[in-house]
Design an enzyme around this catalytic site. Sequence first.
Site, PDB file in Angstrom:
ATOM      1  CG  ASP A   1       3.691   7.506  -9.715  1.00 61.14           C
ATOM      2  OD1 ASP A   1       4.255   6.625 -10.381  1.00 61.14           O
ATOM      3  OD2 ASP A   1       3.881   7.685  -8.494  1.00 61.14           O
TER       4      ASP A   1
ATOM      5  CE  LYS B   1      10.013   4.350  -8.775  1.00 59.47           C
ATOM      6  NZ  LYS B   1       8.776   4.327  -7.970  1.00 59.47           N
TER       7      LYS B   1
ATOM      8  CD  GLN C   1       8.115   3.846  -4.419  1.00 62.89           C
ATOM      9  OE1 GLN C   1       8.386   4.593  -5.359  1.00 62.89           O
ATOM     10  NE2 GLN C   1       7.847   2.571  -4.595  1.00 62.89           N
TER      11      GLN C   1
HETATM   12  N1  GUN Z   1       4.843   1.565  -5.448  1.00 65.66           N
HETATM   13  C1  GUN Z   1       4.846   0.473  -6.274  1.00 65.66           C
HETATM   14  N2  GUN Z   1       4.740   0.854  -7.565  1.00 65.66           N
HETATM   15  C2  GUN Z   1       4.680   2.198  -7.563  1.00 65.66           C
HETATM   16  C3  GUN Z   1       4.588   3.165  -8.596  1.00 65.66           C
HETATM   17  O1  GUN Z   1       4.506   2.881  -9.800  1.00 65.66           O
HETATM   18  N3  GUN Z   1       4.558   4.463  -8.175  1.00 65.66           N
HETATM   19  C4  GUN Z   1       4.614   4.808  -6.877  1.00 65.66           C
HETATM   20  N4  GUN Z   1       4.564   6.088  -6.576  1.00 65.66           N
HETATM   21  N5  GUN Z   1       4.712   3.944  -5.893  1.00 65.66           N
HETATM   22  C5  GUN Z   1       4.746   2.637  -6.244  1.00 65.66           C
END
Ligand code: GUN
Length: 299
Positions: free
Chosen positions: A120, A53, A97
Site C-alpha cells: 500500500d 483485490k 483495508q
Molecule cells: N481504503 C480506501 N483506499 C484504500 C487503499 O488504497 N488501501 C487500503 N488499505 N485501504 C483503503
Amino acid sequence: MAEVIDGKSVAEDVVSKVKALTADLSAKGATKPGLAVVIVGEDPASQVYVASKSRTAKECGFHSLQHTLSADTTEEQLLKIIGDLNADRSIHGILVQLPLPGHIDAGKVIQTIAPEKDVDGFHFINVGKLGTGELDTAFVPCTPAGSMLLIERVRGKDLSGLNAVVVGRSNIVGKPMANLLLAANCTVTIAHSRTRDLPALARTADILVAAVGRPEMVKGEWVKPGATVIDVGINRIPAPEKGEGKSRLVGDVAYAEAAKVAGAITPVPGGVGPMTIAMLMANTVASAYLAAGLKRPSF
Ligand code: GUN
C-alpha cells in the site's frame, strides 16, 4: 471534446504484464507472489473492494490469502496476525483495508507491516523514500501510482515545466500524488479546503488531479483548455431519475462540463478506479521479484 482516458484498458494492460511476470517467476523456480488482504468489520464498500483485490490476485496467479475479521477484533489480535504475515515467506504483500474500527489505532497497525511487504506504500519508510525521490526502491500508494500511469499515457514520462495542481491533501492520495508529479519535474501546488480562490488556481493547471471526495466539486470553468484532468473521486449520489432509492457513481469533477474544456479526462467509473487494484498487483509482483533477489520490474 476531451480524449477519454480508458483506465479499464490501461489496468488490463498492467494486469496482463503482472500475469506474465508471475509466470516468469515460477519458471525461474522462485516463490510465486503472495498477497494477504486483511479486513476488519462489515463496511459494505470495503467488502466489495477487498473481494475484488483477492479475485484479481488469484487471476494473476498469486497465492492469495484473505483474513476476514469481526468488528470486535482487538488491536492486539490484529497486530499478532500482521506479525505472523511479516514472518511468512510465502507472503510478499500485506494490505490492511482502511478504515479500521475506531478502537484500533490504524497508524500503529500500518507501521507494524514490514516495509518490504507494504504494498500500500503507507509505512513511513516508503513515504520517506517517495518524499526523497528514492522511487527505485519505494512502494508507492496504488491510487496515485495508477493515476501517474494514466497521466504518462497522455503526456509521456517527463512532465518538465508543466503546472500540476492536486486538489486534496490526504496521505493516501493527495500528498503522494504531489510527490510523484514533482519527481516527474512538474511545478506542483497542493490545494485544499483552506485554499483561496481555488477556481483560479485550478485554471493554472496543465495537469489537474481531484482527490477530495466531494461529488462534482470541480466545475468546467475551473479547467484550463487542453488540461489533463484526473478524477480520483468515487462518490455515490442519489439518482431518482433511475427510480426510487437508486443511486449512481460520480467523481469529484463535473464530468460533462469539464470534458468540453479538457484535453484529456478520466471518467468515473472506468478511470482511476480500476488502476488502484492493478497497481496493487504490480507492487506485489515487484515485492516478490525483490524477495527472490531479482531486478524489480517497472510499469
Ligand atoms: N481504503 C480506501 N483506499 C484504500 C487503499 O488504497 N488501501 C487500503 N488499505 N485501504 C483503503
